[in-house]
Design an enzyme around this catalytic site. Structure first.
Site, PDB file in Angstrom:
ATOM      1  CB  VAL A  18      -4.828   4.001  -8.534  1.00 28.65           C
ATOM      2  CG1 VAL A  18      -5.381   3.425  -9.825  1.00 28.65           C
ATOM      3  CG2 VAL A  18      -3.381   3.574  -8.353  1.00 28.65           C
TER       4      VAL A  18
ATOM      5  CG  ASN B 123      -4.110  -5.254  -5.590  1.00 28.88           C
ATOM      6  OD1 ASN B 123      -4.816  -6.245  -5.464  1.00 28.88           O
ATOM      7  ND2 ASN B 123      -3.751  -4.488  -4.554  1.00 28.88           N
TER       8      ASN B 123
ATOM      9  CB  SER C 278     -13.881  -9.374  -7.163  1.00 30.24           C
ATOM     10  OG  SER C 278     -14.700  -9.801  -6.093  1.00 30.24           O
TER      11      SER C 278
ATOM     12  CE1 TYR D 241     -14.003  -4.872  -5.161  1.00 31.13           C
ATOM     13  CE2 TYR D 241     -15.458  -6.768  -4.905  1.00 31.13           C
ATOM     14  CZ  TYR D 241     -14.178  -6.226  -4.959  1.00 31.13           C
ATOM     15  OH  TYR D 241     -13.085  -7.047  -4.808  1.00 31.13           O
ATOM     16  CB  ALA D 242     -21.000  -6.130  -8.733  1.00 31.97           C
ATOM     17  CB  ALA D 243     -20.589  -1.734 -11.731  1.00 33.90           C
TER      18      ALA D 243
ATOM     19  CE  LYS E  85     -11.935  -5.709  -7.958  1.00 30.99           C
ATOM     20  NZ  LYS E  85     -10.509  -5.454  -8.270  1.00 30.99           N
TER      21      LYS E  85
END
Length: 322
Positions: A77, A103, A156, A169-171, A173
Site C-alpha cells: 500500500v 489499516n 493510534s 509514526y506519530a506524524a 497517525k
C-alpha cells in the site's frame, strides 16, 4: 474463541453487512485480519491485502473455511497503482464496493537524531500516503457512481498523544486523523462517512512492551486478560476492536462521520477534536516581554504529552528478562 463457532453464533442473527463488499488494507494478519474476519462474519465479502502471497492466501483460507467470502490483492500500500488495483478488484470480483478500512502500516522506530530519511519516508508512504491514495480511489469511484460508502481509517494513541522514538509514526497517525476530519466535510454531501478508530490491543508492537507482558502472555495462552488491563487501560485483543470497525463500516453508522473513536478491552472512547483550553486577550497584542514575564500566568497549566499509564498492581508487574 473458535473461529467456526464465532461465525456460527453470528449467523443466528441478521448479518448487518450481508451483500456488501469491504476492502481491508494490511489484513493478512494481526489487527487487520481480525477486522476482515469480523466483516466477513457480519456478511461482507472481503478483499484481503498484504505484501506476502502466502500470508494473504492463509487469511483468505481462514475466512472461507469459517463460511465467509474473501479474496486477496497482494501489493504494498502507498501507490496510486495499488489503490486502483484494490478498488478494481472489488468491482471486478464482487460487482460493488461498500466500505474501505485503511489499516496497512509498518514501523521504523528510532529517536529523532537516529531516524534516517528512509525510516521517515517508508512509514509516511505506507500509513499516510497509503491511506490517502486508497481513500481517494474509493471516494472518487463512489462519487462518480452516485453511491454511498463507509471509510474507516486506523489511527493510534501515538498520533493523539505522541510517543518516544516514533516521530514518523506519530506524524502519519496524527495526519490521518486530520485527513479524516477534512474528508468528512468534503464527502458528507455524497453520503460517504469517514471515521477514525484508535485501537488499543495486543499486537506485534505491544508484545515487546514490558508493561503489557502479563496481558499479552494471557492472550497467547488463550486466557482472558487480567481485568486491570481490560478496564483500567482499555487494552484487549484484536477481536475486541473488530466490532467497532464493522459497525462504522455498516449502514447502522450512517449518521456518524468525522469522529475519532477509541476502543480496546472493555472500553469505548470518543476523542475530542482539538480545542483551545485557554483563551486570553491583551490590548495591543502580545510582545516578547509580555510572554517572557507572564506566559504561565496567562495560559495556566500546560498540556501533557505522551501516554500516562497507572501503576501496575504488583502481581501484574513484568518479570525481569533473562
Amino acid at each position: 474463541m473458535d473461529e467456526d463457532l464465532q461465525i456460527e453464533r453470528k449467523s443466528e442473527n441478521a448479518m448487518t453487512l450481508t451483500g456488501t463488499v469491504a476492502i481491508v488494507t494490511g489484513s493478512g494478519q494481526g489487527l487487520g485480519l481480525a477486522y476482515a474476519r469480523e466483516l466477513a462474519a457480519q456478511g461482507a465479502s472481503v478483499v484481503i491485502n498484504d505484501v506476502s502471497q502466502e500470508t494473504a492466501d492463509a487469511a483468505v483460507k481462514q475466512i472461507t473455511d469459517a463460511g465467509g467470502t474473501a479474496s486477496a490483492v497482494v501489493a504494498p500500500v502507498g501507490s496510486t497503482e495499488t489503490a486502483k488495483a484494490l478498488v478494481d478488484h472489488a468491482y471486478e470480483t464482487y460487482g460493488r464496493l461498500d466500505s474501505l478500512v485503511t489499516n496497512a502500516g509498518i514501523l521504523r522506530d528510532r529517536t529523532l537524531w537516529k531516524m534516517t530519511d528512509e525510516d521517515f519516508d517508508a512509514v509516511i508512504n505506507v500509513h499516510l500516503r497509503g491511506t490517502f491514495t486508497c481513500v481517494r480511489e474509493a471516494a472518487t469511484r463512489w462519487r462518480e457512481a452516485g453511491t454511498q460508502g463507509h471509510i474507516v481509517c486506523i489511527g493510534s494513541p501515538t498520533g493523539q498523544r505522541g510517543n518516544f522514538g516514533q516521530t514518523n509514526y506519530a506524524a502519519a497517525k496524527s495526519g490521518i486523523v486530520g485527513m479524516v476530519r477534512t474528508w468528512a466535510l468534503e464527502l458528507k454531501k455524497a453520503g460517504i462517512t469517514v471515521n477514525a478508530v484508535i485501537p488499543v490491543a495486543a499486537t506485534a508492537m505491544t508484545k515487546t512492551v514490558p508493561f503489557f507482558q502479563k496481558a499479552v502472555e494471557a492472550d497467547e495462552r488463550g486466557e482472558a486478560m487480567p481485568e486491570f488491563f481490560r478496564k483500567e487501560l482499555g487494552f484487549g485483543t484484536a477481536d475486541d476492536v473488530a466490532g467497532t470497525i464493522a459497525f462504522l463500516a455498516s449502514d447502522a453508522a450512517n449518521g456518524i462521520t468525522g469522529q475519532v473513536v477509541g476502543v480496546g478491552g472493555d472500553r469505548l472512547q470518543l476523542w475530542s477534536h482539538p480545542e483551545a483550553v485557554t483563551t486570553v486577550y491583551r490590548e495591543g497584542g502580545w510582545s516578547y516581554d509580555d510572554l517572557a514575564s507572564g506566559f504561565s500566568d496567562a495560559v495556566g497549566e500546560l498540556q501533557s504529552v505522551g501516554e500516562k499509564f497507572p501503576q501496575l498492581p504488583d502481581e501484574l508487574a513484568p518479570e525481569p528478562r533473562s
